[in-house]
Design a protein around this motif. Structure first.
Motif, PDB file in Angstrom:
ATOM      1  N   THR A   1       0.764  -1.302  -0.063  1.00 30.05           N
ATOM      2  CA  THR A   1       0.066  -0.041  -0.075  1.00 30.05           C
ATOM      3  C   THR A   1       0.936   1.094  -0.034  1.00 30.05           C
ATOM      4  O   THR A   1       0.458   2.359  -0.561  1.00 30.05           O
ATOM      5  CB  THR A   1      -0.750  -0.142   1.183  1.00 30.05           C
ATOM      6  N   LYS A   2       2.156   1.308   0.822  1.00 33.25           N
ATOM      7  CA  LYS A   2       2.887   2.339   0.689  1.00 33.25           C
ATOM      8  C   LYS A   2       3.737   2.736  -0.465  1.00 33.25           C
ATOM      9  O   LYS A   2       4.346   3.845  -0.842  1.00 33.25           O
ATOM     10  CB  LYS A   2       3.729   2.367   2.096  1.00 33.25           C
ATOM     11  N   THR A   3       3.549   1.608  -1.516  1.00 31.59           N
ATOM     12  CA  THR A   3       4.274   1.674  -2.587  1.00 31.59           C
ATOM     13  C   THR A   3       3.295   2.528  -3.751  1.00 31.59           C
ATOM     14  O   THR A   3       3.716   3.239  -4.306  1.00 31.59           O
ATOM     15  CB  THR A   3       4.581   0.404  -3.316  1.00 31.59           C
ATOM     16  N   VAL A   4       1.984   2.346  -3.585  1.00 31.71           N
ATOM     17  CA  VAL A   4       1.106   2.758  -4.431  1.00 31.71           C
ATOM     18  C   VAL A   4       0.179   3.875  -3.962  1.00 31.71           C
ATOM     19  O   VAL A   4      -0.001   4.800  -4.808  1.00 31.71           O
ATOM     20  CB  VAL A   4       0.008   1.521  -5.074  1.00 31.71           C
ATOM     21  N   TRP A   5      -0.074   3.917  -2.502  1.00 28.10           N
ATOM     22  CA  TRP A   5      -0.741   5.035  -2.031  1.00 28.10           C
ATOM     23  C   TRP A   5      -0.060   5.582  -0.673  1.00 28.10           C
ATOM     24  O   TRP A   5      -0.651   5.527   0.329  1.00 28.10           O
ATOM     25  CB  TRP A   5      -2.096   4.519  -1.611  1.00 28.10           C
ATOM     26  N   PRO A   6       0.941   6.220  -1.037  1.00 22.79           N
ATOM     27  CA  PRO A   6       1.788   6.438   0.264  1.00 22.79           C
ATOM     28  C   PRO A   6       1.467   7.491   1.047  1.00 22.79           C
ATOM     29  O   PRO A   6       1.652   7.596   2.306  1.00 22.79           O
ATOM     30  CB  PRO A   6       3.277   6.959  -0.390  1.00 22.79           C
ATOM     31  N   THR A   7       0.433   8.415   0.416  1.00 20.51           N
ATOM     32  CA  THR A   7       0.188   9.627   1.007  1.00 20.51           C
ATOM     33  C   THR A   7      -1.429   9.583   1.823  1.00 20.51           C
ATOM     34  O   THR A   7      -1.895  10.250   2.302  1.00 20.51           O
ATOM     35  CB  THR A   7       0.017  11.013   0.067  1.00 20.51           C
ATOM     36  N   THR A   8      -1.964   8.269   1.478  1.00 20.27           N
ATOM     37  CA  THR A   8      -3.226   7.984   1.608  1.00 20.27           C
ATOM     38  C   THR A   8      -3.269   7.589   3.340  1.00 20.27           C
ATOM     39  O   THR A   8      -2.313   6.869   3.708  1.00 20.27           O
ATOM     40  CB  THR A   8      -4.128   7.019   0.906  1.00 20.27           C
ATOM     41  N   PRO A   9      -4.309   7.890   4.056  1.00 21.49           N
ATOM     42  CA  PRO A   9      -4.109   7.257   5.524  1.00 21.49           C
ATOM     43  C   PRO A   9      -4.370   5.731   5.385  1.00 21.49           C
ATOM     44  O   PRO A   9      -4.678   5.283   4.565  1.00 21.49           O
ATOM     45  CB  PRO A   9      -5.482   7.949   6.124  1.00 21.49           C
ATOM     46  N   LEU A  10      -3.665   5.183   6.861  1.00 18.69           N
ATOM     47  CA  LEU A  10      -3.423   3.733   6.640  1.00 18.69           C
ATOM     48  C   LEU A  10      -4.707   3.007   6.755  1.00 18.69           C
ATOM     49  O   LEU A  10      -4.717   1.828   5.854  1.00 18.69           O
ATOM     50  CB  LEU A  10      -2.658   3.553   8.341  1.00 18.69           C
ATOM     51  N   HIS A  11      -5.716   3.722   7.305  1.00 14.80           N
ATOM     52  CA  HIS A  11      -7.120   2.820   7.138  1.00 14.80           C
ATOM     53  C   HIS A  11      -7.680   2.762   5.968  1.00 14.80           C
ATOM     54  O   HIS A  11      -8.273   1.810   5.466  1.00 14.80           O
ATOM     55  CB  HIS A  11      -8.018   3.356   8.112  1.00 14.80           C
ATOM     56  N   SER A  12      -7.352   3.818   5.157  1.00 13.03           N
ATOM     57  CA  SER A  12      -7.775   3.850   3.859  1.00 13.03           C
ATOM     58  C   SER A  12      -7.023   2.935   2.908  1.00 13.03           C
ATOM     59  O   SER A  12      -7.352   2.155   2.016  1.00 13.03           O
ATOM     60  CB  SER A  12      -7.706   5.143   3.208  1.00 13.03           C
ATOM     61  N   GLN A  13      -5.841   3.021   3.301  1.00 16.66           N
ATOM     62  CA  GLN A  13      -4.580   1.981   2.465  1.00 16.66           C
ATOM     63  C   GLN A  13      -5.063   0.584   2.437  1.00 16.66           C
ATOM     64  O   GLN A  13      -5.489  -0.296   1.475  1.00 16.66           O
ATOM     65  CB  GLN A  13      -3.277   2.171   2.733  1.00 16.66           C
ATOM     66  N   ARG A  14      -5.306   0.236   3.696  1.00 16.19           N
ATOM     67  CA  ARG A  14      -5.771  -1.209   3.980  1.00 16.19           C
ATOM     68  C   ARG A  14      -7.194  -1.668   3.502  1.00 16.19           C
ATOM     69  O   ARG A  14      -7.252  -2.629   2.793  1.00 16.19           O
ATOM     70  CB  ARG A  14      -6.145  -1.358   5.547  1.00 16.19           C
ATOM     71  N   GLN A  15      -8.100  -0.560   3.486  1.00 13.56           N
ATOM     72  CA  GLN A  15      -9.470  -0.812   2.788  1.00 13.56           C
ATOM     73  C   GLN A  15      -9.348  -1.076   1.408  1.00 13.56           C
ATOM     74  O   GLN A  15      -9.726  -1.863   0.480  1.00 13.56           O
ATOM     75  CB  GLN A  15     -10.517   0.060   3.482  1.00 13.56           C
ATOM     76  N   ARG A  16      -8.593  -0.487   0.501  1.00 12.64           N
ATOM     77  CA  ARG A  16      -8.469  -0.248  -0.755  1.00 12.64           C
ATOM     78  C   ARG A  16      -7.816  -1.522  -1.427  1.00 12.64           C
ATOM     79  O   ARG A  16      -8.025  -2.391  -2.104  1.00 12.64           O
ATOM     80  CB  ARG A  16      -7.713   0.984  -1.275  1.00 12.64           C
ATOM     81  N   LEU A  17      -6.782  -2.087  -0.384  1.00 12.77           N
ATOM     82  CA  LEU A  17      -6.099  -3.191  -0.978  1.00 12.77           C
ATOM     83  C   LEU A  17      -6.828  -4.461  -0.709  1.00 12.77           C
ATOM     84  O   LEU A  17      -7.005  -5.219  -1.672  1.00 12.77           O
ATOM     85  CB  LEU A  17      -4.787  -3.250   0.095  1.00 12.77           C
TER      86      LEU A  17
END
Length: 435
Positions: free
Chosen positions: A322-338
């Protein structure tokens, strides 16, 4: 005045006996009515007695005090005059009272001391003493009565002596019985004390034994509870181990079967199993390269080829992707998108997917809704996600295809040594974007 006092003293010492007795009676009666402060000290102890007893007991003291203490005598005379007012006033004024008793007049004159009081006492002394005449018949009768009384008294004394002897003998017997009873009581008391002591000792032993039994029972109950817990845990662990072994065996068997079926289809092998003549000719066959091994790790074609393997398990390093593709997004949003994107991938390929996130990144309760088929795990406290990934790889049975997605070189090398294939996060991102 001195001569009068001397005469009075002389007369007082020679009072006739009847006059002296009457003087003491009148003075003793007046003594009980005088204030305590007016009574001489030697007479105070008699003041509370009855008049007759007071006159009898105080005579030896009262007479001399009346002779020597004029003040006390005058107080006594005043009290006597109040009680015998008519005769006392006549005596005090020197008036003759022919009908009065000369002894009473002399006693009052002695106390009141009017003029010529000595003559009144002397007149009383001149009275003839009446001597009773003895009657011979009465004397004889009284003598007979006296003898009879003495005889009866002697008989009564003898009877009483016999009764006393009987009572003494009975007293001796009773004393002996009393001593025997006391000895028996003493013995019984000693026996009772001994038995009481033994009973108390027995009670103490019983209480100690009861306490020991209760402690043993508590220990046994605790041990039984502990053994039951161990047995329950052992059963649960054995059941889990059996279930895990069955699952691992089933997965491995399914993998082998599907691999064999795929290999049969790839090689177009005939259904028969006879040996062909050409199979006996020796020669070097071309080596088949492993699927995807010559392709780069970020090749989407390699990713699809690995996902096509039977019973493949895809393990993803969550935050590494997630930090590779969405580094600036909040962590909870990264988890849900993945996990949402992985849900679409699972729906297409029917594969097993596990995503691992670092638990240290959590700041509160996790609100995550993973789609069906996507397993999400967070590393426990003090453990990083890389270690959880390696544990997942080691948990799988040997021979099952495992693909780990992580751009971390250390993770890729460690899972490679465990028999898993690693792909970069870029390959997964590319495959998700294509989907």
């Amino acid at each position: 005045m001195t001569e009068a006092g001397t005469a009075a003293s002389s007369a007082a010492t020679t009072l006739p006996e009847p006059v002296r007795q009457r003087v003491l009676t009148l003075a003793a009666h007046a003594l009980g009515q005088l204030p305590a402060t007016d009574v001489p000290a030697p007479l105070r102890r008699f003041a509370s007695f009855a008049p007759a007893k007071r006159a009898k007991l105080s005579a030896s003291v009262l007479g001399p005090i009346l002779e020597t203490d004029d003040h006390f005598r005058r107080l006594t005379a005043f009290q006597v005059r109040r009680e015998h007012a008519e005769l006392g006033d006549a005596v005090a004024e020197g008036i003759a009272v022919p009908a009065a008793d000369p002894v009473e007049v002399a006693a009052l004159a002695y106390l009141l001391r009017p003029d010529e009081w000595e003559q009144r006492i002397a007149a009383a002394a001149q009275l003839p003493v009446e001597v009773p005449r003895a009657d011979d018949e009465a004397v004889a009768r009284l003598s007979d009565q006296l003898d009879q009384a003495r005889t009866e008294t002697r008989q009564v004394r003898e009877r009483l002596r016999e009764q006393v002897n009987e009572l003494k003998a009975e007293n001796v017997t009773l004393r002996r019985k009393l001593n025997e009873a006391r000895q028996r009581i003493t013995g019984l008391q000693s026996d009772l004390e001994q038995r009481t002591t033994e009973a108390e000792t027995a009670d103490q032993r019983v209480e100690a034994a009861r306490g020991e039994v209760e402690r043993d029972m508590r220990r046994l109950r605790a041990r039984i509870t502990e053994l039951e817990a161990v047995e329950h845990a052992a059963r649960r662990t054995a059941g889990q181990e059996r279930e895990l072994a069955s699952t691992r065996t089933r997965l491995l068997l399914d993998t082998v079967i599907e691999a064999a079926s795929g290999l049969r289809r790839e090689l177009a092998l005939p259904p028969g199993g006879e040996l062909r003549p050409a199979d006996t000719v020796a020669g070097r066959e071309p080596e088949a390269e492993p699927v995807g091994r010559i392709a780069p790790e970020n090749d989407p074609a390699l990713f699809d080829e690995l996902l096509a393997l039977p019973q493949v398990h895809l393990i993803i390093d969550g935050y590494n992707v997630t930090k590779t593709v969405w580094p600036t997004t909040p962590l909870h949003s990264q988890r849900q998108r993945l996990v949402t994107a992985l849900g679409a991938l699972v729906a297409q390929r029917r594969i097993e997917v596990t995503v691992v996130f670092d638990g240290a990144e959590l700041s509160g309760p996790v609100q995550l809704n993973p789609p069906r088929g996507v397993r999400v795990r967070f590393s426990p406290a003090g453990v990083i996600a890389d270690e959880v990934i390696r544990q997942l790889v080691r948990a799988e049975p040997p021979g099952r295809p495992i693909v780990v997605v992580s751009s971390d070189r250390e993770v890729a090398e460690s899972v490679g040594r465990l028999g898993a294939r690693s792909l970069s996060a870029t390959a997964l991102i590319t495959r998700i974007a294509r989907a």
